[in-house]
Scaffold this motif. Structure first.
Motif, PDB file in Angstrom:
ATOM      1  N   TYR A  11      -1.039  -7.631   3.686  1.00 51.86           N
ATOM      2  CA  TYR A  11       0.233  -6.902   3.756  1.00 51.86           C
ATOM      3  C   TYR A  11       1.367  -7.816   4.242  1.00 51.86           C
TER       4      TYR A  11
ATOM      5  N   PRO B 287       0.829  -1.202   0.000  1.00 51.20           N
ATOM      6  CA  PRO B 287       0.000   0.000   0.000  1.00 51.20           C
ATOM      7  C   PRO B 287       0.866   1.255   0.000  1.00 51.20           C
TER       8      PRO B 287
ATOM      9  N   GLY C  55      -6.627  -6.575   5.633  1.00 52.03           N
ATOM     10  CA  GLY C  55      -5.542  -5.694   5.216  1.00 52.03           C
ATOM     11  C   GLY C  55      -4.214  -6.181   5.786  1.00 52.03           C
TER      12      GLY C  55
ATOM     13  N   THR D   9      -4.220   0.105   6.619  1.00 57.95           N
ATOM     14  CA  THR D   9      -4.184  -1.266   6.074  1.00 57.95           C
ATOM     15  C   THR D   9      -4.025  -2.274   7.205  1.00 57.95           C
TER      16      THR D   9
END
Ligand code: SAM
Length: 242
Positions: free
Chosen positions: A21, A3, A17, A11
């Motif tokens: 990630y 991101p 999220g 995030t």
């Protein structure tokens, strides 16, 4: 996918999220992970991992799971002490690298790709479960701790090594700024991307800290859960018994 810098905190604040990630991050850094760990810990990381393994009740043939095994340091240390070890990690590349280090005979750990929040093992399959920097990286620590408890036999041990954060607010701000600065420099040098290791301080923001993790372990059915401060309380080793 990584991101944008401004989006990292938000995030990481959602389950999906953070999950996406973390998968992206550890795939991206896997090939340099061993070097990065030495640099970020000023060469201390191996010693901390040995300290964790020293606290484990290991005997020849003990069944050990190393969850979030990465490239396998803790798994190999347990195997060296005679345990039968399975290392599990969600990042395929980490598992490949760990397998490349494994001895070809049966004495080495077996490494599998899998999620420590939903593991492919029967209840009570292990005498000891270890995890190094594992709990801070999962989207829901309570779910992971419950799952680690499930695969441990009654009386079995859970050991975890991870960062802690200072309780004092001023020290915490200094510590997070330090981690952000060092992480940004390292990210720039290693990946031409200063954001790569900003993840460490960001992951600590929502982490409950060593006391919170011990409480969570007790809430998830561990009869005992204590921790030893490491590096003046900036890190901690948890030892819990189911
Ligand atoms: C900081 S590394 C630690 C690796 C190793 N335990 C060590 O101490 O060197 C964190 C590891 O957690 C793994 N990981 C993150 N989320 C996971 C999950 N839900 N299940 C299993 N492994 C996970 C990552 O792929 C990564 O290899």
């Amino acid at each position: 996918m990584r991101p944008r810098r401004s989006a990292l905190r938000s995030t990481l604040s959602t389950r999906d999220g953070k999950s996406r990630y973390v998968r992206w991050l550890f795939s991206a850094i896997a090939d340099r992970y061993d070097l990065i760990t030495v640099v970020l810990s000023y060469g201390q990381d191996r010693r901390w991992k040995k300290r964790l393994v020293d606290r484990a009740d290991l005997a020849a043939g003990s069944r050990v799971l190393d969850a979030a095994a990465g490239t396998g340091d803790i798994a190999f240390e347990c195997a060296r002490r005679g345990a039968r070890v399975v290392g599990l990690d969600i990042t395929r590349r980490m598992v490949e690298l760990a397998r490349q280090k494994s001895p070809t005979d049966a004495s080495g750990p077996r490494f599998l790709v899998g999620d420590m929040m939903a593991m492919p093992f029967r209840d009570a399959s292990f005498d000891v479960v270890t995890t190094g920097y594992g709990l801070r990286n999962v989207p829901e620590i309570a779910v992971a701790v419950r799952e680690l408890a499930r695969v441990l036999r009654p009386g079995g041990q859970l050991l975890s090594l991870d960062f802690d954060k200072p309780r004092n607010r001023v020290l915490r701000v200094i510590y997070f700024s330090y981690l952000t600065l060092v992480g940004s420099l390292l990210g720039l040098v290693m990946h031409r991307d200063p954001d790569t290791y900003r993840y460490i301080p960001e992951s600590l923001r929502n982490y409950p800290g060593a006391e919170g993790v011990a409480r969570l372990m007790r809430d998830q059915g561990f009869a005992e859960a204590r921790f030893e401060p490491v590096l003046g309380g900036l890190m901690a080793v948890h030892v819990a018994r189911r």
